[in-house]
Scaffold this motif. Structure first.
Motif, PDB file in Angstrom:
ATOM      1  N   ILE A  32     -12.126  -0.366   3.572  1.00  0.00           N
ATOM      2  CA  ILE A  32     -11.906   0.824   2.750  1.00  0.00           C
ATOM      3  C   ILE A  32     -11.015   1.828   3.475  1.00  0.00           C
ATOM      4  O   ILE A  32     -10.060   2.366   2.919  1.00  0.00           O
ATOM      5  N   GLY A  33     -11.354   2.085   4.732  1.00  0.00           N
ATOM      6  CA  GLY A  33     -10.634   3.152   5.450  1.00  0.00           C
ATOM      7  C   GLY A  33      -9.253   2.765   5.914  1.00  0.00           C
ATOM      8  O   GLY A  33      -8.358   3.623   6.023  1.00  0.00           O
ATOM      9  N   SER A  34      -9.040   1.468   6.188  1.00  0.00           N
ATOM     10  CA  SER A  34      -7.825   1.111   6.927  1.00  0.00           C
ATOM     11  C   SER A  34      -6.519   1.051   6.129  1.00  0.00           C
ATOM     12  O   SER A  34      -5.483   1.468   6.670  1.00  0.00           O
ATOM     13  N   PRO A  35      -6.488   0.578   4.863  1.00  0.00           N
ATOM     14  CA  PRO A  35      -5.161   0.418   4.243  1.00  0.00           C
ATOM     15  C   PRO A  35      -4.332   1.710   4.192  1.00  0.00           C
ATOM     16  O   PRO A  35      -3.157   1.694   4.586  1.00  0.00           O
ATOM     17  N   PRO A  36      -4.907   2.849   3.761  1.00  0.00           N
ATOM     18  CA  PRO A  36      -4.056   4.044   3.724  1.00  0.00           C
ATOM     19  C   PRO A  36      -3.648   4.514   5.113  1.00  0.00           C
ATOM     20  O   PRO A  36      -2.537   5.062   5.277  1.00  0.00           O
ATOM     21  N   ALA A  37      -4.512   4.295   6.118  1.00  0.00           N
ATOM     22  CA  ALA A  37      -4.138   4.714   7.471  1.00  0.00           C
ATOM     23  C   ALA A  37      -2.874   3.966   7.898  1.00  0.00           C
ATOM     24  O   ALA A  37      -1.944   4.550   8.465  1.00  0.00           O
ATOM     25  N   VAL A  38      -2.835   2.663   7.600  1.00  0.00           N
ATOM     26  CA  VAL A  38      -1.673   1.851   8.018  1.00  0.00           C
ATOM     27  C   VAL A  38      -0.418   2.282   7.260  1.00  0.00           C
ATOM     28  O   VAL A  38       0.643   2.497   7.867  1.00  0.00           O
ATOM     29  N   ILE A  39      -0.528   2.427   5.950  1.00  0.00           N
ATOM     30  CA  ILE A  39       0.679   2.784   5.175  1.00  0.00           C
ATOM     31  C   ILE A  39       1.130   4.204   5.532  1.00  0.00           C
ATOM     32  O   ILE A  39       2.333   4.471   5.650  1.00  0.00           O
ATOM     33  N   ASN A  40       0.175   5.117   5.728  1.00  0.00           N
ATOM     34  CA  ASN A  40       0.571   6.467   6.161  1.00  0.00           C
ATOM     35  C   ASN A  40       1.308   6.416   7.493  1.00  0.00           C
ATOM     36  O   ASN A  40       2.251   7.177   7.723  1.00  0.00           O
ATOM     37  N   ALA A  41       0.874   5.512   8.368  1.00  0.00           N
ATOM     38  CA  ALA A  41       1.545   5.393   9.673  1.00  0.00           C
ATOM     39  C   ALA A  41       2.971   4.861   9.503  1.00  0.00           C
ATOM     40  O   ALA A  41       3.911   5.339  10.146  1.00  0.00           O
ATOM     41  N   VAL A  42       3.121   3.869   8.618  1.00  0.00           N
ATOM     42  CA  VAL A  42       4.468   3.308   8.392  1.00  0.00           C
ATOM     43  C   VAL A  42       5.371   4.396   7.808  1.00  0.00           C
ATOM     44  O   VAL A  42       6.523   4.579   8.232  1.00  0.00           O
ATOM     45  N   LEU A  43       4.842   5.154   6.862  1.00  0.00           N
ATOM     46  CA  LEU A  43       5.647   6.222   6.246  1.00  0.00           C
ATOM     47  C   LEU A  43       5.955   7.320   7.261  1.00  0.00           C
ATOM     48  O   LEU A  43       7.045   7.899   7.252  1.00  0.00           O
ATOM     49  N   ASP A  44       5.006   7.586   8.147  1.00  0.00           N
ATOM     50  CA  ASP A  44       5.247   8.591   9.201  1.00  0.00           C
ATOM     51  C   ASP A  44       6.392   8.128  10.102  1.00  0.00           C
ATOM     52  O   ASP A  44       7.281   8.901  10.473  1.00  0.00           O
ATOM     53  N   ALA A  45       6.367   6.823  10.410  1.00  0.00           N
ATOM     54  CA  ALA A  45       7.421   6.276  11.283  1.00  0.00           C
ATOM     55  C   ALA A  45       8.791   6.394  10.619  1.00  0.00           C
ATOM     56  O   ALA A  45       9.807   6.597  11.293  1.00  0.00           O
ATOM     57  N   LEU A  46       8.806   6.256   9.295  1.00  0.00           N
ATOM     58  CA  LEU A  46      10.097   6.200   8.590  1.00  0.00           C
ATOM     59  C   LEU A  46      10.472   7.525   7.919  1.00  0.00           C
ATOM     60  O   LEU A  46      11.433   7.585   7.160  1.00  0.00           O
ATOM     61  N   LYS A  47       9.700   8.571   8.238  1.00  0.00           N
ATOM     62  CA  LYS A  47       9.933   9.870   7.609  1.00  0.00           C
ATOM     63  C   LYS A  47      11.362  10.359   7.825  1.00  0.00           C
ATOM     64  O   LYS A  47      12.060  10.759   6.904  1.00  0.00           O
ATOM     65  N   ASP A  48      11.792  10.284   9.087  1.00  0.00           N
ATOM     66  CA  ASP A  48      13.126  10.848   9.361  1.00  0.00           C
ATOM     67  C   ASP A  48      14.255   9.943   8.866  1.00  0.00           C
ATOM     68  O   ASP A  48      15.403  10.338   8.804  1.00  0.00           O
ATOM     69  N   VAL A  49      13.904   8.717   8.465  1.00  0.00           N
ATOM     70  CA  VAL A  49      14.919   7.832   7.864  1.00  0.00           C
ATOM     71  C   VAL A  49      15.058   8.168   6.369  1.00  0.00           C
ATOM     72  O   VAL A  49      16.029   7.770   5.724  1.00  0.00           O
ATOM     73  N   GLY A  50      14.077   8.875   5.846  1.00  0.00           N
ATOM     74  CA  GLY A  50      14.137   9.270   4.435  1.00  0.00           C
ATOM     75  C   GLY A  50      13.286   8.418   3.520  1.00  0.00           C
ATOM     76  O   GLY A  50      13.310   8.578   2.304  1.00  0.00           O
ATOM     77  N   VAL A  51      12.481   7.486   4.082  1.00  0.00           N
ATOM     78  CA  VAL A  51      11.603   6.666   3.225  1.00  0.00           C
ATOM     79  C   VAL A  51      10.377   7.506   2.866  1.00  0.00           C
ATOM     80  O   VAL A  51       9.644   7.956   3.738  1.00  0.00           O
ATOM     81  N   LYS A  52      10.195   7.730   1.549  1.00  0.00           N
ATOM     82  CA  LYS A  52       9.090   8.607   1.125  1.00  0.00           C
ATOM     83  C   LYS A  52       7.913   7.804   0.580  1.00  0.00           C
ATOM     84  O   LYS A  52       6.796   8.275   0.533  1.00  0.00           O
ATOM     85  N   ASP A  53       8.215   6.589   0.140  1.00  0.00           N
ATOM     86  CA  ASP A  53       7.167   5.851  -0.543  1.00  0.00           C
ATOM     87  C   ASP A  53       7.269   4.364  -0.235  1.00  0.00           C
ATOM     88  O   ASP A  53       8.365   3.852   0.009  1.00  0.00           O
ATOM     89  N   LEU A  54       6.133   3.706  -0.308  1.00  0.00           N
ATOM     90  CA  LEU A  54       6.087   2.279  -0.004  1.00  0.00           C
ATOM     91  C   LEU A  54       4.792   1.734  -0.571  1.00  0.00           C
ATOM     92  O   LEU A  54       3.744   2.334  -0.387  1.00  0.00           O
ATOM     93  N   ASP A  55       4.894   0.618  -1.282  1.00  0.00           N
ATOM     94  CA  ASP A  55       3.662  -0.006  -1.769  1.00  0.00           C
ATOM     95  C   ASP A  55       3.209  -1.092  -0.804  1.00  0.00           C
ATOM     96  O   ASP A  55       4.022  -1.660  -0.066  1.00  0.00           O
ATOM     97  N   MET A  56       1.927  -1.404  -0.854  1.00  0.00           N
ATOM     98  CA  MET A  56       1.393  -2.496  -0.033  1.00  0.00           C
ATOM     99  C   MET A  56       1.804  -3.829  -0.640  1.00  0.00           C
ATOM    100  O   MET A  56       1.931  -3.913  -1.864  1.00  0.00           O
ATOM    101  N   PRO A  57       1.985  -4.864   0.138  1.00  0.00           N
ATOM    102  CA  PRO A  57       1.928  -4.869   1.595  1.00  0.00           C
ATOM    103  C   PRO A  57       3.264  -4.442   2.191  1.00  0.00           C
ATOM    104  O   PRO A  57       4.314  -4.753   1.624  1.00  0.00           O
ATOM    105  N   ALA A  58       3.183  -3.762   3.318  1.00  0.00           N
ATOM    106  CA  ALA A  58       4.410  -3.315   3.987  1.00  0.00           C
ATOM    107  C   ALA A  58       4.992  -4.497   4.745  1.00  0.00           C
ATOM    108  O   ALA A  58       5.003  -4.540   5.979  1.00  0.00           O
ATOM    109  N   SER A  59       5.473  -5.469   4.000  1.00  0.00           N
ATOM    110  CA  SER A  59       6.033  -6.693   4.585  1.00  0.00           C
ATOM    111  C   SER A  59       7.459  -6.394   5.042  1.00  0.00           C
ATOM    112  O   SER A  59       8.082  -5.448   4.545  1.00  0.00           O
ATOM    113  N   PRO A  60       8.002  -7.194   5.957  1.00  0.00           N
ATOM    114  CA  PRO A  60       9.348  -6.907   6.463  1.00  0.00           C
ATOM    115  C   PRO A  60      10.399  -6.732   5.353  1.00  0.00           C
ATOM    116  O   PRO A  60      11.135  -5.736   5.383  1.00  0.00           O
ATOM    117  N   PRO A  61      10.467  -7.632   4.338  1.00  0.00           N
ATOM    118  CA  PRO A  61      11.514  -7.401   3.332  1.00  0.00           C
ATOM    119  C   PRO A  61      11.342  -6.088   2.586  1.00  0.00           C
ATOM    120  O   PRO A  61      12.303  -5.393   2.299  1.00  0.00           O
TER     121      PRO A  61
END
Ligand code: MCN
Length: 790
Positions: free
Chosen positions: A750-779
């Motif tokens: 329950i707790g982990s999926p948003p933590a992971v996606i929030n982390a990915v979005l945090d990493a990509l904030k300065d690149v301009g990525v605002k949104d991403l659906d699961m799964p955050a797969s490489p493509p």
């Protein structure tokens, strides 16, 4: 005995290794497929290759003439002889009309509605003969257009006459007008559209069942890999086969994981049981992995819009949510409860948001039925809310932890605007501990180090809450459940002082044989080895509601505690008789009965022996024997909660996400066995992280074929996808169950999926990525980066 007294006893909080592991690790476990009965035949199901089609004809003649074939059953054979599969939770639409409940036949009647729908059952002497014959069953289909995406359901060809427009219900909670008013006045509104991806549960042991019939006494036995055998029996006898319950025994032996997918009554179980009488034999079916992908109930599959209204300081004023939930082709046992009661009521999260309105539309599509999967509604709620809260933080120029802290509930009990009342919690303590364990202070230095390697590093928070201990029957009944979800426990003290516990909970990986034994041993002051736990057999356990919703220790364990109260009360009378004292003067602790204020005492074993070998027994006042049963119906849910923090490194050149660190601080109240709890959290985290980064169930939009029907296409998390987890605990014991426990079995997922996606979005904030659906797969990550930088 209260929770605080219990917590002080030996064995409570002890990290004992699981008693049951000896048999599992030495290959002595007995799963359904290991069982061989006399006169046993084998079944194979003929499944639809089409997502939606009318059945023009079925020709079984060739198959029936093949070697070893006993019978081929089709829809015509069962028509009029049994009901369809029932759905256990009635939802009433906001306009007052009941949900659409189209028939769910045991074998298809005239139409198939998803790839994998069961069309015929072939029974033969060997599995190979049954499989060969299944391939020879000729079905002539008239293929119809299919709809698989919940967003398209309304426009698709109707699956059921009873559900025009493929709509099952519209359900809402909360008061809409004040919510809309708060939005109109808010300083800031944050809006987020998100999809919660469909998942396939994939327990290690696939589903399996053996239907057996004994002509001598007209009794059926169903061995089945299932999480709640009594409910399976009740639904099958009362709703489908119309048999008296005492003529059917359901045994769920060792079960290799379920994660929700084995709670339900499946068509295969009914068909095997019924056919066993027709052929006067036992019939075994073991699901193949590719068949499981198609036919097990799937999880999640929500599309939502979430909006948060805030004041200028980021204080939450109102939450507005609309969700479209995909129910698949038919209603599964609990499917209607998942996107409603178990989802919408959790949307207050850990926050004081005073106004909430949630509306859910549920739809039929040409996909496998969707039901509970580890977390069941609560991961969907947490994902939506925790993604939204992080987005709110960024739009308000606040940090992810600050916005959460500004809105945390701090006063308990806390009544949410969406029905639930939280009894205890300490959300600030969980957050502080998680930040400290995650070494958040050192994040900036780690981010710079990643930057120097051309990598992006991000930190993601999720502060979840869940409602476990399903379910108080007064609340569940009011919310549409067709039965209250109490639990039953029986304590049988043997003359030698050893104990057998019979519980209605079912363990399929959760270690109940150890933790329930710990509770009993602690209360009676006897060695854990002297306690055996029996579960999963309607012939041995008086009744049970089974295991799901992380309910077993808090509801099943509480029933055992109640039975132990009765045992203790009766044992005190026997002790009083033996020591010639009054009942009121007897104290019991550390396995000894003592007469208050004297040094007179006798051990538990002597009392047990006397119960069965009465000596000068006052039979007018005391029955022999020491065997007690209790039923426990909780008065409220339990509310485990915590903060999870993920730290990821993303390679912007490839889109590859590496989960570098994961910290989980959880509050499960009193902990019976920290080792087992840790294992439960690890497993849940692996599944939650799997959803966030890897797993995705995809149907082809045109044909309705399952594109991810094997492990080649459906990526399960492996050990090397996961970091070593850092776990921490905060404990605010539950106030209303006698153990003080809160469920731990789903928290990780329950707790982990948003933590992971929030982390990915945090990493990509300065690149301009605002949104991403699961799964955050490489493509997917790579494409998001390309779109943002284009
Ligand atoms: N426990 C404890 N102290 C607590 C809470 C729990 O020691 N405060 C222990 C319990 O005594 C039990 C175990 O932890 O041994 C899990 O307890 P609980 O949280 O009550 O959950 P359940 O036993 O009801 O298990 C259900 C839960 C769910 S809903 C899913 S889905 C799930 C899960 O458990 N499926 C599982 N864990 C699983 N683990 C395995 N291996 N396989 C599954 O299918």
């Amino acid at each position: 005995m209260g929770a605080s007294d219990l917590a002080k006893l030996p064995h409570i909080g002890e990290a004992l290794r699981r008693k049951e592991d000896y048999r599992f690790l030495t290959g002595a476990g007995q799963y359904t497929d290991d069982i061989q009965l006399q006169n046993q035949k084998y079944a194979v199901f003929v499944r639809s290759p089409h997502a939606h089609a009318a059945i023009k004809s079925i020709d079984t003649s060739k198959a029936e003439g093949m070697p070893g074939v006993a019978r081929v059953f089709t829809g015509k054979d069962v028509e009029g002889k049994m009901g369809g599969l029932p759905c256990g939770w009635l939802i009433t639409s906001t306009d007052g009309t009941p949900m659409k409940e189209p028939p769910h036949p045991i074998l298809a009647q005239g139409k198939v509605r998803y790839v994998g729908d069961h069309v015929a059952m072939v029974v033969a002497d060997t599995p190979v003969q049954a499989k060969d014959a299944a391939e020879a069953v000729e079905v002539d289909y008239d293929v119809l257009p299919a709809v698989v995406d919940v967003r398209d359901a309304k426009k698709g060809t109707a699956l059921h006459d009873a559900a025009p427009g493929n709509h099952c219900y519209t359900w809402a909670i909360g008061d809409k007008a004040p919510v809309d008013e708060a939005f109109a006045k808010a300083a800031h509104v944050t809006t987020l559209d998100l999809t919660n991806n469909r998942l396939v549960p994939n327990a290690m042991e696939p589903r399996a069942a053996i239907g057996a019939y004994n002509r001598a006494n007209d009794e059926y036995t169903l061995y089945v890999a299932n999480q709640n055998p009594h409910v399976e029996r009740l639904l099958m006898t009362a709703f489908v086969l119309g048999l008296p319950e005492h003529k059917v025994r359901v045994i769920a032996p060792d079960v290799g994981g379920g994660f929700g997918s084995k709670i339900y009554l499946y068509a295969e179980d009914v068909a095997l049981t019924w056919a066993a009488k027709q052929l006067n034999c036992a019939i075994k079916w073991t699901c193949e992995r590719s068949e499981a992908f198609l036919s097990d109930a799937h999880g999640r599959d929500h599309v939502s819009r979430a909006e948060m209204a805030m004041d200028k300081d980021g204080k939450f004023l109102a939450l507005r949510v609309h969700t479209d939930a995909n129910l698949g082709a038919y209603l599964s046992t609990f499917s209607t409860a998942i996107p409603t009661i178990l989802y919408a009521t959790l949307l207050a999260g850990q926050y004081t948001t005073p106004l909430i309105h949630v509306e859910v539309d549920a739809w039929f599509t040409n996909t496998a039925p969707v039901d509970a999967y580890r977390g069941a509604g609560r991961p969907e709620a947490t994902y939506l809310l925790e993604r939204l809260v992080t987005r709110c933080a960024w739009e308000m120029g606040l940090s992810q932890d600050e916005i959460r802290k500004r809105n945390f509930v701090t006063q308990f009990p806390y009544q949410t605007p969406v029905a639930l009342q939280y009894d205890t919690g300490d959300y600030h303590a969980c957050m502080d501990k998680a930040k400290s364990l995650a070494e958040v202070d050192g994040f900036e230095a780690r981010r710079k180090a990643s930057e120097a390697k051309g990598l992006k590093r991000g930190l993601g928070y999720s502060s979840y809450i869940e409602a476990c201990g399903l379910a108080p029957s007064n609340i569940a009944g009011a919310l549409g459940a067709r039965a209250g979800l109490f639990e039953c426990g029986e304590i049988r003290v043997h003359p030698t002082g050893s104990v057998t516990v019979f519980t209605g909970s079912h363990s399929h990986g959760q270690g109940h044989e150890t933790t329930f034994a710990q509770v009993v041993a602690a209360r009676l002051g006897i060695p854990v080895e002297n306690v055996d736990v029996v579960h999963g057999d309607t012939g041995r356990v008086p009744f049970g509601m089974g295991t799901y919703g992380s309910r077993s220790i808090s509801v099943g364990g509480a029933a055992i505690m109640k039975a132990l109260d009765k045992i203790e009360a009766k044992a005190k009378k026997i002790a009083a008789h033996l020591m010639e004292a009054s009942d009121a003067d007897i104290e019991f602790s550390g396995g000894e009965f003592k007469v208050k204020g004297t040094d007179k005492k006798i051990p538990f074993g002597q009392v047990a022996l006397t119960a069965y070998v009465p000596h000068n027994y006052p039979l007018d006042k005391l029955e022999p024997g020491l065997n007690e049963t209790a039923f426990y119906d909780p008065t409220n849910f339990t509310f485990p909660a915590g903060t999870h923090i993920a730290e990821v490194e993303v390679d912007p050149a490839t889109g590859v996400v590496r989960l570098d660190r994961f910290t989980a601080v959880d509050d499960f109240g009193t902990i019976i066995n920290p080792l087992i709890v840790e294992g439960q959290v690890h497993g849940g985290l692996a599944q939650g992280i799997g959803q966030a980064l890897l797993e995705n169930c995809v149907y082809d939009k045109e044909s309705g074929q399952l594109l991810t029907g094997s492990f080649m296409d459906y990526a399960m998390p492996r050990a090397d996808d996961l970091p070593a987890f850092k776990l921490g605990a905060v404990s605010t014991p539950c106030t209303h169950n006698p153990l003080g426990t809160k469920g731990c079995g789903e928290a990780g997922a329950i707790g982990s999926p948003p933590a992971v996606i929030n982390a990915v979005l945090d990493a990509l904030k300065d690149v301009g990525v605002k949104d991403l659906d699961m799964p955050a797969s490489p493509p997917r990550v790579w494409q998001a980066i390309q779109q943002a930088t284009r």
